[in-house]
Design a protein around this motif. Structure first.
Motif, PDB file in Angstrom:
ATOM      1  N   LEU A   1       0.822  -1.212   0.000  1.00 26.64           N
ATOM      2  CA  LEU A   1       0.000   0.000   0.000  1.00 26.64           C
ATOM      3  C   LEU A   1       0.854   1.259   0.000  1.00 26.64           C
ATOM      4  CD1 LEU A   1      -2.739  -1.125   2.524  1.00 26.64           C
ATOM      5  CD2 LEU A   1      -2.940  -0.937   0.049  1.00 26.64           C
ATOM      6  N   LYS A   2       2.031   1.223   0.614  1.00 27.13           N
ATOM      7  CA  LYS A   2       2.901   2.400   0.625  1.00 27.13           C
ATOM      8  C   LYS A   2       3.488   2.666  -0.756  1.00 27.13           C
ATOM      9  CE  LYS A   2       4.572   2.472   5.379  1.00 27.13           C
ATOM     10  NZ  LYS A   2       5.760   2.299   6.223  1.00 27.13           N
ATOM     11  N   CYS A   3       4.021   1.629  -1.382  1.00 21.54           N
ATOM     12  CA  CYS A   3       4.659   1.773  -2.699  1.00 21.54           C
ATOM     13  C   CYS A   3       3.639   1.854  -3.831  1.00 21.54           C
ATOM     14  CB  CYS A   3       5.597   0.599  -2.960  1.00 21.54           C
ATOM     15  SG  CYS A   3       6.933   0.448  -1.772  1.00 21.54           S
ATOM     16  N   ARG A   4       2.413   1.387  -3.564  1.00 21.78           N
ATOM     17  CA  ARG A   4       1.319   1.364  -4.525  1.00 21.78           C
ATOM     18  C   ARG A   4       1.637   0.501  -5.741  1.00 21.78           C
ATOM     19  NH1 ARG A   4      -1.795   6.879  -5.019  1.00 21.78           N
ATOM     20  NH2 ARG A   4      -3.538   5.646  -4.310  1.00 21.78           N
ATOM     21  N   LYS A   5       2.252  -0.652  -5.478  1.00 16.59           N
ATOM     22  CA  LYS A   5       2.517  -1.609  -6.551  1.00 16.59           C
ATOM     23  C   LYS A   5       2.719  -3.000  -5.965  1.00 16.59           C
ATOM     24  CE  LYS A   5       7.469  -0.668  -6.799  1.00 16.59           C
ATOM     25  NZ  LYS A   5       8.589  -0.323  -7.656  1.00 16.59           N
ATOM     26  N   ALA A   6       2.601  -3.992  -6.814  1.00 18.83           N
ATOM     27  CA  ALA A   6       2.810  -5.374  -6.394  1.00 18.83           C
ATOM     28  C   ALA A   6       4.304  -5.613  -6.202  1.00 18.83           C
ATOM     29  CB  ALA A   6       2.246  -6.325  -7.436  1.00 18.83           C
TER      30      ALA A   6
END
Length: 141
Positions: free
Chosen positions: A79-84
């Protein structure tokens, strides 16, 4: 504003002004105007701009679908990096929450934050082929 809007809040047999459409989801009026510029159809070009409920619902449904970011079997969404992300050092902990499901917990390699993913027990064997899984017992409190 939630990341994924509930399209069913728009009634299909109703027409909405820009202000009414914004109030449904708690958005700003300009957001709805931007949607109109981005292909949300209006009934006609007169003012006030009216949007048919079925078209509004379909637009939001398509917008939600476009924003989905599916993860592969060895990825967990950060959720912080907004990527898998593939977990740091390929290590994850699995804590069962029921007899069929559980939660994978790992560390994000980029931000060092905790990342979680719920998986079914049937997926766990496939995940074990790619990641080092430690199964934690259910903690009774």
């Amino acid at each position: 504003m939630p990341k994924r809007l509930n399209p069913n809040l728009a009634k299909i047999h109703r027409c909405y002004s820009v202000v009414e459409a914004a109030e449904i989801w708690g958005l700003h009026r300009q957001t709805i105007r931007n949607w109109i510029k981005a292909d949300l159809p209006v009934i006609d070009e007169t003012r006030p701009a009216l949007i048919h409920g079925a078209e509004l619902r379909e637009f939001v449904r398509n917008k939600n679908q476009r924003n989905k970011r599916p993860c592969t079997i060895d990825e967990i969404y950060c959720l912080k990096c907004r990527k898998a992300q593939i977990p740091a050092e390929l290590i994850v902990d699995y804590t069962p929450s029921s007899s069929e499901r559980g939660c994978l917990v790992a560390i994000c390699p980029d931000c060092a934050g905790v990342i979680n993913r719920f998986v079914s027990l049937t997926q766990l064997d496939e995940i074990r082929l790619k990641l080092d899984v430690t199964i934690r017992p259910i903690e009774n409190t």
